[in-house]
Design an enzyme around this catalytic site. Structure first.
Site, PDB file in Angstrom:
ATOM      1  N   ALA A  46      32.313  40.689  54.668  1.00 28.01           N
ATOM      2  CA  ALA A  46      32.719  39.570  55.271  1.00 28.01           C
ATOM      3  C   ALA A  46      31.774  39.659  56.850  1.00 28.01           C
ATOM      4  O   ALA A  46      31.616  39.009  57.058  1.00 28.01           O
ATOM      5  CB  ALA A  46      33.511  38.912  55.029  1.00 28.01           C
ATOM      6  N   VAL A  84      32.633  48.893  49.959  1.00 24.21           N
ATOM      7  CA  VAL A  84      32.012  49.815  49.386  1.00 24.21           C
ATOM      8  C   VAL A  84      32.229  50.364  48.520  1.00 24.21           C
ATOM      9  O   VAL A  84      31.013  50.672  47.325  1.00 24.21           O
ATOM     10  CB  VAL A  84      32.120  50.793  50.464  1.00 24.21           C
ATOM     11  CG1 VAL A  84      33.552  51.838  50.111  1.00 24.21           C
ATOM     12  CG2 VAL A  84      30.900  52.059  50.185  1.00 24.21           C
ATOM     13  N   GLY A 124      30.446  45.897  39.876  1.00 22.56           N
ATOM     14  CA  GLY A 124      29.334  45.396  39.061  1.00 22.56           C
ATOM     15  C   GLY A 124      28.448  44.355  39.682  1.00 22.56           C
ATOM     16  O   GLY A 124      27.234  45.171  38.980  1.00 22.56           O
ATOM     17  N   PHE A 132      28.474  38.941  32.987  1.00 23.30           N
ATOM     18  CA  PHE A 132      29.553  39.222  33.466  1.00 23.30           C
ATOM     19  C   PHE A 132      30.302  38.343  32.375  1.00 23.30           C
ATOM     20  O   PHE A 132      30.274  37.130  32.407  1.00 23.30           O
ATOM     21  CB  PHE A 132      29.888  38.922  35.311  1.00 23.30           C
ATOM     22  CG  PHE A 132      29.316  40.378  35.842  1.00 23.30           C
ATOM     23  CD1 PHE A 132      28.607  41.645  35.269  1.00 23.30           C
ATOM     24  CD2 PHE A 132      30.270  40.607  36.330  1.00 23.30           C
ATOM     25  CE1 PHE A 132      29.442  42.542  36.069  1.00 23.30           C
ATOM     26  CE2 PHE A 132      30.892  41.692  37.369  1.00 23.30           C
ATOM     27  CZ  PHE A 132      30.359  42.948  37.314  1.00 23.30           C
ATOM     28  N   TRP A 190      40.040  50.881  65.177  1.00 28.29           N
ATOM     29  CA  TRP A 190      40.874  49.965  66.345  1.00 28.29           C
ATOM     30  C   TRP A 190      41.291  48.935  65.155  1.00 28.29           C
ATOM     31  O   TRP A 190      41.082  48.690  64.454  1.00 28.29           O
ATOM     32  CB  TRP A 190      40.118  48.469  67.483  1.00 28.29           C
ATOM     33  CG  TRP A 190      39.666  49.602  68.333  1.00 28.29           C
ATOM     34  CD1 TRP A 190      39.166  50.943  67.936  1.00 28.29           C
ATOM     35  CD2 TRP A 190      38.730  49.564  69.693  1.00 28.29           C
ATOM     36  NE1 TRP A 190      38.550  51.411  69.622  1.00 28.29           N
ATOM     37  CE2 TRP A 190      38.593  50.619  70.600  1.00 28.29           C
ATOM     38  CE3 TRP A 190      39.948  48.036  70.233  1.00 28.29           C
ATOM     39  CZ2 TRP A 190      38.185  50.218  71.873  1.00 28.29           C
ATOM     40  CZ3 TRP A 190      39.190  47.874  71.559  1.00 28.29           C
ATOM     41  CH2 TRP A 190      38.915  49.346  72.356  1.00 28.29           C
ATOM     42  N   GLN A 229      44.915  38.391  41.366  1.00 31.47           N
ATOM     43  CA  GLN A 229      44.299  38.718  39.891  1.00 31.47           C
ATOM     44  C   GLN A 229      44.193  39.865  40.054  1.00 31.47           C
ATOM     45  O   GLN A 229      45.038  40.799  40.518  1.00 31.47           O
ATOM     46  CB  GLN A 229      42.445  38.322  40.456  1.00 31.47           C
ATOM     47  CG  GLN A 229      41.509  38.824  39.526  1.00 31.47           C
ATOM     48  CD  GLN A 229      39.709  38.287  39.574  1.00 31.47           C
ATOM     49  OE1 GLN A 229      39.011  38.755  39.839  1.00 31.47           O
ATOM     50  NE2 GLN A 229      40.183  37.220  38.576  1.00 31.47           N
ATOM     51  N   HIS A 235      43.420  42.866  37.345  1.00 35.13           N
ATOM     52  CA  HIS A 235      41.910  43.241  36.416  1.00 35.13           C
ATOM     53  C   HIS A 235      42.323  44.393  34.952  1.00 35.13           C
ATOM     54  O   HIS A 235      42.980  44.198  34.953  1.00 35.13           O
ATOM     55  CB  HIS A 235      41.493  44.132  37.309  1.00 35.13           C
ATOM     56  CG  HIS A 235      39.294  44.221  36.698  1.00 35.13           C
ATOM     57  ND1 HIS A 235      39.581  44.930  35.962  1.00 35.13           N
ATOM     58  CD2 HIS A 235      38.454  44.041  37.526  1.00 35.13           C
ATOM     59  CE1 HIS A 235      38.077  44.532  35.523  1.00 35.13           C
ATOM     60  NE2 HIS A 235      37.248  44.008  36.891  1.00 35.13           N
ATOM     61  N   LEU A 287      39.222  50.697  39.130  1.00 31.53           N
ATOM     62  CA  LEU A 287      38.611  50.573  38.399  1.00 31.53           C
ATOM     63  C   LEU A 287      37.324  50.937  37.929  1.00 31.53           C
ATOM     64  O   LEU A 287      36.438  51.747  38.178  1.00 31.53           O
ATOM     65  CB  LEU A 287      37.686  48.834  39.664  1.00 31.53           C
ATOM     66  CG  LEU A 287      36.690  48.317  38.938  1.00 31.53           C
ATOM     67  CD1 LEU A 287      37.922  47.987  38.387  1.00 31.53           C
ATOM     68  CD2 LEU A 287      36.025  47.545  39.762  1.00 31.53           C
ATOM     69  N   GLU A 340      33.893  45.648  35.221  1.00 29.52           N
ATOM     70  CA  GLU A 340      33.570  44.503  33.948  1.00 29.52           C
ATOM     71  C   GLU A 340      32.180  45.024  33.344  1.00 29.52           C
ATOM     72  O   GLU A 340      31.475  44.732  32.473  1.00 29.52           O
ATOM     73  CB  GLU A 340      33.598  42.893  34.687  1.00 29.52           C
ATOM     74  CG  GLU A 340      34.130  42.347  33.901  1.00 29.52           C
ATOM     75  CD  GLU A 340      34.068  40.745  34.482  1.00 29.52           C
ATOM     76  OE1 GLU A 340      35.122  41.151  35.428  1.00 29.52           O
ATOM     77  OE2 GLU A 340      33.383  40.044  34.419  1.00 29.52           O
ATOM     78  N   ARG A 367      38.633  37.208  33.477  1.00 27.59           N
ATOM     79  CA  ARG A 367      39.438  38.692  33.710  1.00 27.59           C
ATOM     80  C   ARG A 367      41.439  37.780  33.594  1.00 27.59           C
ATOM     81  O   ARG A 367      41.244  38.772  32.780  1.00 27.59           O
ATOM     82  CB  ARG A 367      39.831  39.140  35.634  1.00 27.59           C
ATOM     83  CG  ARG A 367      38.250  39.734  35.355  1.00 27.59           C
ATOM     84  CD  ARG A 367      38.306  40.003  36.734  1.00 27.59           C
ATOM     85  NE  ARG A 367      36.891  40.574  36.578  1.00 27.59           N
ATOM     86  CZ  ARG A 367      35.888  40.436  38.265  1.00 27.59           C
ATOM     87  NH1 ARG A 367      36.882  40.742  39.336  1.00 27.59           N
ATOM     88  NH2 ARG A 367      35.032  41.578  37.950  1.00 27.59           N
ATOM     89  N   HIS A 380      43.786  43.689  41.240  1.00 27.27           N
ATOM     90  CA  HIS A 380      42.489  43.287  42.206  1.00 27.27           C
ATOM     91  C   HIS A 380      41.947  43.338  43.337  1.00 27.27           C
ATOM     92  O   HIS A 380      41.504  42.885  43.690  1.00 27.27           O
ATOM     93  CB  HIS A 380      41.606  43.516  40.623  1.00 27.27           C
ATOM     94  CG  HIS A 380      40.430  43.711  40.987  1.00 27.27           C
ATOM     95  ND1 HIS A 380      39.184  44.924  41.761  1.00 27.27           N
ATOM     96  CD2 HIS A 380      39.295  43.275  40.712  1.00 27.27           C
ATOM     97  CE1 HIS A 380      38.124  44.404  41.453  1.00 27.27           C
ATOM     98  NE2 HIS A 380      38.415  43.381  40.966  1.00 27.27           N
ATOM     99  N   ARG A 434      38.961  34.424  39.909  1.00 22.56           N
ATOM    100  CA  ARG A 434      37.823  34.259  40.608  1.00 22.56           C
ATOM    101  C   ARG A 434      36.700  35.152  39.161  1.00 22.56           C
ATOM    102  O   ARG A 434      37.731  35.778  38.385  1.00 22.56           O
ATOM    103  CB  ARG A 434      37.650  35.596  41.275  1.00 22.56           C
ATOM    104  CG  ARG A 434      36.336  35.809  42.223  1.00 22.56           C
ATOM    105  CD  ARG A 434      36.600  36.648  43.139  1.00 22.56           C
ATOM    106  NE  ARG A 434      37.040  38.261  42.857  1.00 22.56           N
ATOM    107  CZ  ARG A 434      36.597  39.066  42.698  1.00 22.56           C
ATOM    108  NH1 ARG A 434      35.543  39.068  42.169  1.00 22.56           N
ATOM    109  NH2 ARG A 434      37.368  40.501  41.711  1.00 22.56           N
ATOM    110  N   LEU A 435      36.180  34.370  39.482  1.00 18.51           N
ATOM    111  CA  LEU A 435      35.257  35.512  38.232  1.00 18.51           C
ATOM    112  C   LEU A 435      34.239  36.641  39.085  1.00 18.51           C
ATOM    113  O   LEU A 435      33.835  36.492  40.057  1.00 18.51           O
ATOM    114  CB  LEU A 435      33.684  34.817  37.492  1.00 18.51           C
ATOM    115  CG  LEU A 435      33.818  33.351  37.039  1.00 18.51           C
ATOM    116  CD1 LEU A 435      32.726  32.382  36.859  1.00 18.51           C
ATOM    117  CD2 LEU A 435      34.931  33.628  35.617  1.00 18.51           C
ATOM    118  N   LEU A 463      32.052  39.565  45.584  1.00 16.59           N
ATOM    119  CA  LEU A 463      30.588  39.871  46.904  1.00 16.59           C
ATOM    120  C   LEU A 463      30.224  38.733  47.480  1.00 16.59           C
ATOM    121  O   LEU A 463      29.337  39.035  48.663  1.00 16.59           O
ATOM    122  CB  LEU A 463      30.160  41.085  46.123  1.00 16.59           C
ATOM    123  CG  LEU A 463      30.673  42.162  45.767  1.00 16.59           C
ATOM    124  CD1 LEU A 463      29.676  43.347  44.842  1.00 16.59           C
ATOM    125  CD2 LEU A 463      31.309  43.114  47.114  1.00 16.59           C
TER     126      LEU A 463
END
Ligand SMILES: Cc1cc2nc3c(=O)[nH]c(=O)nc-3n(C[C@H](O)[C@H](O)[C@H](O)COP(=O)(O)OP(=O)(O)OC[C@H]3O[C@@H](n4cnc5c(N)ncnc54)[C@H](O)[C@@H]3O)c2cc1C
Ligand code: FES
Lengths: 565, 239
Positions: A14, A42, A46, A117, A155, A230, A232, A242, A245, A276, A341, A376-377, A382
């Site tokens: 983001a 990082v 999936g 997914f 920082w 959520q 997982h 993780l 999925e 999930r 998750h 969230r799906l 991402l």
């Protein structure tokens, strides 16, 4: 004093996307408490969703269908316009990432490959093996290097300064220099990520403490829908790393100790690929019923996929199993259990990423637009981080073009920095007290025990009481080592203060929401209640403590219906 | 078990020293988990970098019982020793305890222009890339820039100007990518003793890489591309 037009806090997807979306003529800086490439993004495995319709048999996928799946998956708590915006932007975003160098896996015809997914009507998740977050973060960072973006690596932002409901500056701790530094900016974007490590079991990086969300809240920015956490379904037993999925997307089975594919009893149609929240609850129910192994886990079985497919599509998963659990999924099933998750809730922003505080924007996991609603799906986060990161960069630039004058505020910013120094000093001068790392471990236990997959009023109240005890203990906190360079005690000391706010807002939101929706499951209110609860929880801080209000949500063209998979 | 950890604080110590801790690791405990337990329970002043704890972020490279590796992917039990000696990465200056200054490493990374150079606008339906061609770069994109190879490299020890294995492997990754159109001059920038010709080909980087990137393959590949490029140019000049 250091001055910028725009400061972006966070070097994950983001934050980097915001930096790339910002007007290049502005003076922009990106601050991150770790080197940007060490950000939690990082670790995403999936993939990322977009209705490219690249698979020949799925040519009629569209962004409308993607939006519908997102809204249904959200248990109808997403703002439908925002979800549609996300899904429309998805397609050009993927092609731009591709043009910037993201090495997406390909189909035989050379187009970007897509896999199925959970909760999605079509295989629309683009990926690079099971290292999607890794390649996307590296790609965006590479583009930022190309454009010579200014970075403040390592920082830690400790405070934001708001005057007359307008942002004026920040304070940060420069870890390598060992100093506390005031910074001025005309606008700030928070992209500080999620709060996973407020829970004992989490898939998140150790650094995901969620301080940014608490910091915004302390400065008067409201938080939205924080009760939606959520869990997982499939994380490696014991380590909670993780198991993407995609392992189920590629055909993996969930099997209990009786050798049964138990998802048949819960979602016979979607089986392992239900959303999930449902799969996580099903696994936990099996374990609670005594159908788990050692009362702790069930199996994720990939063996029938065969060695070649595992090596080609899930090499990262196999690597993790070998190195962290000493087993090869080619030969043995993987022991898995649910764990925290993702944070659906966050800093309250609109679809332009603007918050109610002028000049303060937020995007990514720390923000709540809301596009994920109550659940969230997979593959949408991402996407959200990149799309809304970009939008935040654009909106902040637009805001700055309006030319808000310097609001003054040098004095407040400098004073806040001095006050922090004085506080650290006084904590340091104590002879003894509470060890902040141990307080953190206690907080995690409280949250896991009282705000987990299954909740009820009594345990949530207990959580609030136990949190109050920790707050008292925090007053006696003390720093053992020197407060100079790379003092991680100082980092956690600052973050912990903000984390307690986050914890309180999660517990309080969960206690007040007397229904079950998406990830929020109340055993004492096990039904969704659209008549009373089709609304967002908004919690704002006041001198007297948190103030809870509700905001009706924008229902668009999709009327809420029961979720069946 | 004993953990012997190198300590150093440039603001107060003249030279690094070892501090010894006793700690009983849990089954399957990693060295990173052990370090965290020691810090949380015994010595909160201990500093080390960490983030993902699953070997993808590249934060936790260090020397464990003489071997350069990621602390989060090394299980204490697998070391087969009663004493664990932990030191910061070599070839880089210590900032505090196990934290080193990675500036030379990042400078080298920037030097190779580590970004795809695809000309023109974004193609409407994306680039068309053969499955096999894309998979060729996968060996190199698993690199997490942990600097383990840089620390293990005898040339980087000798010569601070050498860009090192990770940066060269990164450059090679882009030259393999069919979407990349960087000019040959971009390769010439590493056509010298600070670049591909500095490598001693002792393959320490390949041995040490925790992600099996095999950076030396990339260096070899670049050498071949540079020689081929120059040969082509030579022939073009001749009538
Ligand atoms: C293991 C795992 C796998 C996942 N897989 C997928 C997937 O396959 N598909 C998908 O869509 N989503 C996935 N997700 C979710 C997704 O990865 C995240 O939601 C997303 O990457 C968040 O990005 P971000 O930029 O908001 O935050 P982050 O990447 O967490 O970045 C936060 C940044 O903020 C900085 N920061 C935080 N606080 C401060 C502060 N106080 N001062 C300075 N800097 C600060 C940090 O240094 C960091 O740079 C996964 C998540 C996990 C845990
Ligand atoms: S902590 Fe991320 S690589 Fe070890």
């Amino acid at each position: 004093m250091l001055r910028h037009d725009l400061l972006i806090v966070g070097g994950g997807l983001a934050g980097l996307s915001a930096a790339l979306g910002a007007d290049p003529t502005l003076k922009v800086g990106v601050i991150s408490k770790v080197h940007p490439l060490r950000s939690h993004s990082v670790a995403a495995q999936g993939g990322i969703n977009a209705a490219l319709a690249n698979r020949p048999d799925c040519a009629d996928d569209t962004c409308e269908k993607h939006a519908f799946d997102t809204i249904k998956g959200s248990d109808y708590l997403a703002d439908q316009d925002a979800a549609e915006l996300l899904c429309q932007r998805a397609i050009p975003t993927i092609y731009e990432l591709d043009h910037w160098g993201a090495p997406f896996s390909r189909f035989p015809d050379g187009s970007i490959a897509q896999r199925p997914f959970g909760g999605a009507g079509f295989p629309r998740t683009c990926y690079a093996a099971d290292r999607t977050g890794h390649i996307l973060l590296h790609t965006l960072y590479e583009q930022a290097v190309r454009r010579n973006v200014t970075f403040y690596d390592e920082w830690l932002v400790t405070d934001i300064i708001v005057r007359d409901r307008r942002l004026v500056g920040l304070v940060a701790y420069d870890l390598a220099g060992g100093e506390i530094i005031p910074l001025r900016a005309r606008a700030v974007i928070f992209a500080t990520g999620g709060y996973g490590r407020i829970f004992f079991r989490s898939t998140n990086a150790y650094i995901n403490l969620g301080g940014g969300i608490g910091m915004a809240y302390k400065a008067g920015v409201p938080l939205k829908d924080m009760e939606f956490v959520q869990f997982h379904p499939t994380t490696l037993f014991g380590k909670n790393i993780l198991m993407t999925e995609a392992a189920r997307g590629e055909g993996g089975y969930l099997v209990n100790a009786k050798g049964r594919r138990f998802m048949e009893d819960y979602t016979p149609k979607a089986m392992e690929l239900a959303p999930r929240d449902i799969v996580a609850r099903s696994i936990q129910t099996e374990i609670d019923k005594g159908n788990g192994f050692e009362n702790e886990y069930v199996h994720l079985d990939l063996r029938h996929l065969g060695r070649e497919k595992i090596l080609q599509r899930l090499p990262g998963i196999r690597d993790i199993c070998i190195h962290f659990a000493g087993l090869d999924p080619v030969d043995r099933p993987i022991p898995i259990q649910p764990a925290q998750h993702y944070s659906m809730g966050g800093i309250d922003v609109d679809a332009t990423c603007a918050s109610p505080v002028e000049g303060f924007f937020a995007a990514g996991e720390c923000a709540c637009v809301s596009v994920h609603g109550a659940n969230r799906l997979g593959g949408n986060s991402l996407l959200e981080s990149i799309v809304f990161g970009r939008i935040a960069g654009e909106s902040a630039s637009l805001y700055l073009r309006g030319g808000p004058s310097e609001a003054g505020g040098d004095r407040e910013t400098a004073e806040t920095a001095r006050a922090l120094m004085a506080r650290i000093q006084s904590v340091h001068e104590r002879e003894a007290g509470e060890n902040v790392f141990q307080l953190l471990n206690k907080l995690k236990r409280v949250m896991s025990d009282t705000a987990g997959i299954f909740r009820d009023a009594a345990t949530l109240r207990r959580g609030l009481e136990e949190l109050a005890v920790l707050r008292e203990a925090y007053r006696r906190v003390f720093i053992y080592g020197p407060c100079g360079r790379y003092c991680q005690e100082m980092v956690v000391l600052v973050e912990f203060e903000h984390m307690m706010e986050v914890a309180e807002v999660i517990l309080l939101g969960a206690l007040k929401r007397e229904e079950t929706r998406g990830s929020h499951f109340r055993t004492d209110f096990p039904k969704r209640d659209d008549a009373s609860w089709l609304k967002h929880t908004i919690i704002t801080r006041s001198d007297k403590g948190p103030v809870v209000t509700y905001r009706d949500l924008q229902v668009g063209r999709y009327a809420p219906e029961e979720r069946k998979y | 078990m004993t953990f012997k950890i190198l300590r150093f604080d440039a603001q107060k110590d003249n030279r690094p020293y070892f501090q010894v801790y006793r700690h009983v690791p849990k089954p399957h405990e990693t060295v990173l988990e052990a370090l965290k337990d020691i810090r949380d329970q015994q010595d909160p002043s201990l500093s080390f970098r960490y983030s993902c704890r699953e070997a993808v972020c590249g934060s936790c490279g260090m020397v464990i019982n003489g071997r350069i590796c990621l602390a989060c992917r090394t299980q204490v039990g697998d070391l087969g020793a009663n004493e664990v000696v932990i030191e910061p990465l070599p070839n880089l200056e210590i900032q505090k305890d196990l934290i080193v200054d990675l500036k030379p490493f990042w400078d080298a990374y920037r030097k190779v222009e580590p970004f795809l150079q695809a000309p023109g606008d974004v193609p409407e339906k994306g680039h068309v890339v053969a499955e096999k061609d894309m998979e060729k770069v996968f060996q190199y994109i698993t690199c997490i820039l942990c600097a383990c190879c840089y620390s293990a490299c005898p040339v980087a020890t000798r010569d601070g100007r050498y860009v090192g294995p990770a940066a060269l492997a990164k450059l090679y990754r882009f030259t393999l990518d069919p979407r990349d159109r960087r000019p040959f001059s971009a390769l010439e920038r590493v056509d010298g003793p600070d670049g591909v010709w500095g490598c001693d080909t002792v393959f320490r980087c390949n041995d040490i890489c925790p992600k099996d990137v095999r950076p030396a393959d990339g260096i070899e590949g670049l050498r071949r591309k540079i020689i081929a490029g120059k040969t082509k140019r030579l022939f073009r000049r001749k009538p």
